[in-house]
Enzyme design. Structure first.
Site, short mmCIF file in Angstrom:
data_model
loop_
_atom_site.label_atom_id
_atom_site.label_comp_id
_atom_site.label_asym_id
_atom_site.label_seq_id
_atom_site.Cartn_x
_atom_site.Cartn_y
_atom_site.Cartn_z
N CYS A 163 0.81 -1.22 0.00
CA CYS A 163 0.00 0.00 0.00
C CYS A 163 0.84 1.27 0.00
CB CYS A 163 -0.95 -0.02 1.20
SG CYS A 163 -1.98 -1.50 1.22
N HIS A 303 -2.33 7.96 6.18
CA HIS A 303 -2.62 6.66 5.57
C HIS A 303 -4.04 6.26 5.94
CE1 HIS A 303 -1.66 3.01 3.53
NE2 HIS A 303 -1.87 2.26 4.60
N GLU A 314 -0.83 5.26 13.85
CA GLU A 314 -0.50 6.44 13.05
C GLU A 314 -0.82 7.72 13.82
OE1 GLU A 314 -2.44 6.81 9.22
OE2 GLU A 314 -0.96 8.29 8.55
N LYS A 332 -9.37 8.11 2.31
CA LYS A 332 -9.90 6.76 2.13
C LYS A 332 -11.36 6.68 2.58
CE LYS A 332 -5.53 4.18 2.44
NZ LYS A 332 -4.57 5.27 2.58
N HIS A 337 -9.82 2.13 0.01
CA HIS A 337 -8.38 1.86 0.04
C HIS A 337 -7.97 1.22 -1.29
CE1 HIS A 337 -4.42 1.11 1.18
NE2 HIS A 337 -4.58 0.43 2.32
N PHE A 396 1.90 -3.50 3.91
CA PHE A 396 2.19 -4.79 4.53
C PHE A 396 3.68 -5.06 4.40
CE2 PHE A 396 -2.26 -6.87 3.72
CZ PHE A 396 -2.77 -6.17 4.80
#
Length: 408
Positions: A163, A303, A314, A332, A337, A396
């Site tokens: 991502c 994010h 975050e 998002k 996403h 990831f």
């Protein structure tokens, strides 16, 4: 950084669940309403909602043979790249293609093609499998197709950091300009991952929202009732040039790409490192390259996936680095996403936030999680001067990429 190192963003192209084009996407994001809907392709699955690009006609938007030769992740990127190049005022018919690079982030490649051809193999045997399986499947083909479509013969490759792929691509592209390898780089990300297998995989991991009866309320970053993300698709492409070159040809500069930082958590296959140490390092490296202090940052496009743990880590990290005074959003909430495209789409939206002095709201933020001590913009877009902004992307594997944009 010297003026000769300054990197200008001179073109943008966006294809998202809000629509085809930069203006329609920006308007949709600033309206702050989720684009998630039930998806018939996912019928009979436990989670059947997604944020998909509406009204993409490959024959009309890409070319008459596109359905035969391109997977959807390539189609999305071609449409976004053409818009970005047109926006920059550059002409592929006259530019020196050897000085134009393409760096695109992509996490998965042609996953829809893979599923379709694998089904043919199982149901009808090997003779039914398309000879174009591999050219439509492998991720690097998006960069190859953009080169063929736009006549670029400079460095040409794909970055894959899950991502964070799109942000990784943009940071890498800036390096090609600073090193003098290219004069222009088309960079960004693309992903078309809304398929039964991929949605099932993410659902089995427990990272997707289960609000299937209320799709537009499902993606709710930083909200107390968040329960995961809505999967999306899309593409974002930026045209980057050295600012001196852009000024010399009198090209409008939307914003500057001032800094890039990257790091690895080295912690877990999917879960972020809880103290955010490596994210903080990527943030500080990006700010150092940009030559700005934390007190100068006015906006962060987070994010912000809307998963319980990711948003919490975050938020703590942003609070530790910036303290008060930073307007945070997660787009998002509107667009879902988009995985490997997310970093590029959100970078483009950060450029627009700087250019228009406007921070889009975070959709569905009705009751902010009291444990997340951030100024998260909600409800309506906030008009505010933004001279320095940050876009965060995490993948990831613990791969982190941070971009810093400044006003032109």
């Amino acid at each position: 950084m010297t003026s000769g190192d300054s990197i200008a963003v001179t073109g943008l192209g966006l294809v998202t669940a809000a629509g085809i084009g930069t203006d329609v996407t920006w308007k949709g994001v600033c309206d702050g309403r989720s684009k998630a809907t039930r998806n018939p392709m996912l019928a009979d699955l436990p989670i059947d909602i997604s944020c998909t690009v509406p009204d993409l006609d490959p024959a009309r938007h890409v070319g008459p043979r596109s359905r035969l030769t391109h997977d959807r992740f390539i189609q999305l990127a071609i449409v976004a790249a053409r818009e970005a190049v047109a926006d920059s005022g550059l002409d592929p018919l006259t530019w020196d293609g050897a000085r134009v690079g393409v760096v695109i982030g992509c996490g998965l490649g042609g996953i829809t093609t893979f599923e379709k051809q694998h089904r043919r193999l199982l149901e009808k045997g090997p003779q039914a499998v398309s000879a174009l399986l591999l050219p439509m499947l492998v991720p690097n083909m998006v960069a190859g197709h953009l080169a063929m479509d736009l006549g670029t013969t400079g460095p040409n490759f794909v970055t894959a950091s899950a991502c964070a792929s799109g942000a990784t691509a943009i940071g890498t592209a800036a390096g090609l300009l600073r090193e003098g390898v290219c004069d222009v780089v088309l960079t960004g990300g693309t992903e078309a991952n809304v398929s039964p297998l991929m949605v099932t995989g993410f659902a089995q991991m427990g990272v997707l929202s289960r609000r299937v009866d209320d799709p537009t309320a499902a993606s709710r970053p930083f909200d107390a009732a968040r329960d995961g993300f809505v999967i999306g698709e899309g593409s974002g492409v930026l045209v980057l040039e050295r600012e001196a070159d852009a000024r010399a040809r009198r090209a409008p500069v939307r914003a500057r790409l001032a800094g890039y930082g990257a790091s690895a958590d080295a912690h877990h296959i999917t879960t972020p490192e809880p103290e955010g140490r490596s994210v903080r390092r990527a943030l500080r490296d990006a700010l150092t390259q940009a030559g700005v202090g934390t007190d100068e940052v006015r906006h962060v496009n987070a994010h912000g996936t809307a998963t319980r743990i990711n948003d919490a880590i975050e938020a703590r990290t942003l609070r530790a680095v910036f303290g008060d005074g930073v307007a945070v959003t997660s787009t998002k909430g509107v667009l879902g996403h988009t995985l490997g495209a997310a970093g590029a789409i959100e970078a483009a939206l950060t450029v627009l936030a700087v250019q228009h002095s406007t921070v889009p709201p975070t959709a569905n933020l009705e009751q902010q999680d009291p444990d997340l001590d951030l100024d998260v913009v909600s409800g309506t877009a906030r008009r505010t001067k933004v001279d320095v902004a940050v876009s965060n992307s995490f993948g990831f594997g613990g791969q982190n990429a941070v971009l810093v944009f400044t006003a032109a």
